[in-house]
Design a protein around this motif. Structure first.
Motif: not given
Length: 53
Positions: A38-39, A44-47
Motif C-alpha cells: 500500500p505504501i 524505493q522501487s515498487s514492491k
C-alpha cells in the motif's frame, strides 16, 4: 518482490515463470496472484506480495 512496470494482467501471466526458481513446483502447475504494497517509500522501487497455490 519488485513490481515490474507491466499491466496487472501481464504480471499475473508472468508470475509462474518469475517465481519458478523460488519453489519446487513446475511453472505450468503454479497458480499465482499478487497484492501491491500500500505504501511506496521515496527512492524505493515498487514492491508486491506474491501468493502461490
Amino acid at each position: 518482490m519488485d513490481k515490474p512496470n507491466l499491466s496487472d494482467e501481464e504480471i499475473i501471466q508472468s508470475l509462474p515463470w518469475t517465481t519458478k526458481d523460488l519453489v519446487n513446483i513446475a511453472p505450468e502447475n503454479i497458480v499465482a496472484d499478487f497484492i501491491d504494497y500500500p505504501i511506496t517509500l521515496t527512492m524505493q522501487s515498487s514492491k508486491m506480495n506474491v501468493l502461490l497455490r
